[in-house]
Design a protein around this motif. Structure first.
Motif, mmCIF file in Angstrom:
data_model
loop_
_atom_site.group_PDB
_atom_site.id
_atom_site.type_symbol
_atom_site.label_atom_id
_atom_site.label_comp_id
_atom_site.label_asym_id
_atom_site.label_seq_id
_atom_site.Cartn_x
_atom_site.Cartn_y
_atom_site.Cartn_z
ATOM 1 N N PHE A 69 0.823 -1.204 0.000
ATOM 2 C CA PHE A 69 0.000 0.000 0.000
ATOM 3 C C PHE A 69 0.858 1.256 0.000
ATOM 4 O O PHE A 69 0.604 2.179 -0.774
ATOM 5 C CB PHE A 69 -0.947 0.013 1.201
ATOM 6 C CG PHE A 69 -1.740 1.288 1.274
ATOM 7 C CD1 PHE A 69 -2.820 1.475 0.436
ATOM 8 C CD2 PHE A 69 -1.385 2.302 2.143
ATOM 9 C CE1 PHE A 69 -3.548 2.660 0.475
ATOM 10 C CE2 PHE A 69 -2.103 3.485 2.197
ATOM 11 C CZ PHE A 69 -3.182 3.654 1.359
ATOM 12 N N CYS A 70 1.855 1.303 0.864
ATOM 13 C CA CYS A 70 2.668 2.526 0.970
ATOM 14 C C CYS A 70 3.409 2.826 -0.325
ATOM 15 O O CYS A 70 3.390 3.960 -0.807
ATOM 16 C CB CYS A 70 3.650 2.411 2.125
ATOM 17 S SG CYS A 70 2.871 2.573 3.731
ATOM 18 N N TYR A 71 4.041 1.834 -0.898
ATOM 19 C CA TYR A 71 4.816 2.089 -2.102
ATOM 20 C C TYR A 71 3.935 2.266 -3.328
ATOM 21 O O TYR A 71 4.286 3.023 -4.237
ATOM 22 C CB TYR A 71 5.872 1.005 -2.290
ATOM 23 C CG TYR A 71 7.019 1.254 -1.354
ATOM 24 C CD1 TYR A 71 8.029 2.132 -1.686
ATOM 25 C CD2 TYR A 71 7.056 0.664 -0.098
ATOM 26 C CE1 TYR A 71 9.054 2.403 -0.808
ATOM 27 C CE2 TYR A 71 8.083 0.919 0.782
ATOM 28 C CZ TYR A 71 9.084 1.791 0.419
ATOM 29 O OH TYR A 71 10.091 2.066 1.302
ATOM 30 N N ALA A 72 2.770 1.640 -3.389
ATOM 31 C CA ALA A 72 1.826 1.894 -4.478
ATOM 32 C C ALA A 72 1.237 3.294 -4.348
ATOM 33 O O ALA A 72 1.037 3.988 -5.350
ATOM 34 C CB ALA A 72 0.725 0.845 -4.476
ATOM 35 N N PRO A 105 12.279 5.183 4.645
ATOM 36 C CA PRO A 105 12.410 5.989 3.426
ATOM 37 C C PRO A 105 11.234 6.931 3.204
ATOM 38 O O PRO A 105 11.388 8.008 2.638
ATOM 39 C CB PRO A 105 12.485 4.955 2.302
ATOM 40 C CG PRO A 105 12.886 3.705 2.946
ATOM 41 C CD PRO A 105 12.380 3.754 4.344
ATOM 42 N N LEU A 106 10.048 6.525 3.649
ATOM 43 C CA LEU A 106 8.879 7.385 3.483
ATOM 44 C C LEU A 106 8.973 8.620 4.371
ATOM 45 O O LEU A 106 8.459 9.678 4.024
ATOM 46 C CB LEU A 106 7.606 6.603 3.806
ATOM 47 C CG LEU A 106 7.367 5.345 2.976
ATOM 48 C CD1 LEU A 106 6.135 4.624 3.476
ATOM 49 C CD2 LEU A 106 7.251 5.679 1.520
ATOM 50 N N ILE A 107 9.620 8.484 5.503
ATOM 51 C CA ILE A 107 9.767 9.617 6.417
ATOM 52 C C ILE A 107 10.724 10.653 5.834
ATOM 53 O O ILE A 107 10.476 11.859 5.891
ATOM 54 C CB ILE A 107 10.259 9.135 7.795
ATOM 55 C CG1 ILE A 107 9.173 8.317 8.479
ATOM 56 C CG2 ILE A 107 10.663 10.309 8.669
ATOM 57 C CD1 ILE A 107 9.630 7.623 9.739
ATOM 58 N N PHE A 108 11.811 10.183 5.247
ATOM 59 C CA PHE A 108 12.835 11.094 4.752
ATOM 60 C C PHE A 108 12.599 11.557 3.321
ATOM 61 O O PHE A 108 13.364 12.365 2.808
ATOM 62 C CB PHE A 108 14.211 10.427 4.856
ATOM 63 C CG PHE A 108 14.609 10.153 6.269
ATOM 64 C CD1 PHE A 108 14.749 11.187 7.178
ATOM 65 C CD2 PHE A 108 14.828 8.865 6.709
ATOM 66 C CE1 PHE A 108 15.096 10.942 8.488
ATOM 67 C CE2 PHE A 108 15.188 8.609 8.014
ATOM 68 C CZ PHE A 108 15.329 9.656 8.907
#
Length: 102
Positions: free
Chosen positions: A27-30, A92-95
């Motif tokens: 879900f996050c990467y899509a 990686p999503l945070i940065f």
């Protein structure tokens, strides 16, 4: 007459934390690949996935205290691994910079 398969229930008890991690990862990467993603949606998704892993961790720990079988140990270790994997895949999503033009 109810037909319950104990093998399927046992395998799902061990695999459920890994399925939570896989769903969170997908879900996050899509969502990121689809376009500009807001941090709020990703934060809520991560919080839900981590809380699900904590719940599964608690259930496996409680089951491990009672019997101490190899299946309960596998469920516990899968929960710990999934918690670490969700945390690691969220970094990686945070940065990541949000929606800045080239």
């Amino acid at each position: 007459m109810q037909n319950r398969d104990p093998l399927f229930a046992s395998v799902m008890r061990v695999c459920a934390p890994l399925l939570v991690w896989a769903a969170h990862f997908f879900f996050c990467y899509a969502y990121i690949a689809a376009g500009c993603a807001s941090g709020m949606v990703l934060g809520v998704t991560t919080a839900l996935a981590l809380s699900a892993c904590c719940g599964l961790l608690w259930l496996s720990w409680r089951g491990r205290i009672g019997k101490g079988s190899l299946l309960d140990l596998g469920a516990f270790l899968a929960s710990v691994l999934s918690f670490i994997a969700i945390t690691w895949s969220t970094l990686p999503l945070i940065f990541m910079a949000s929606c800045q033009p080239f």
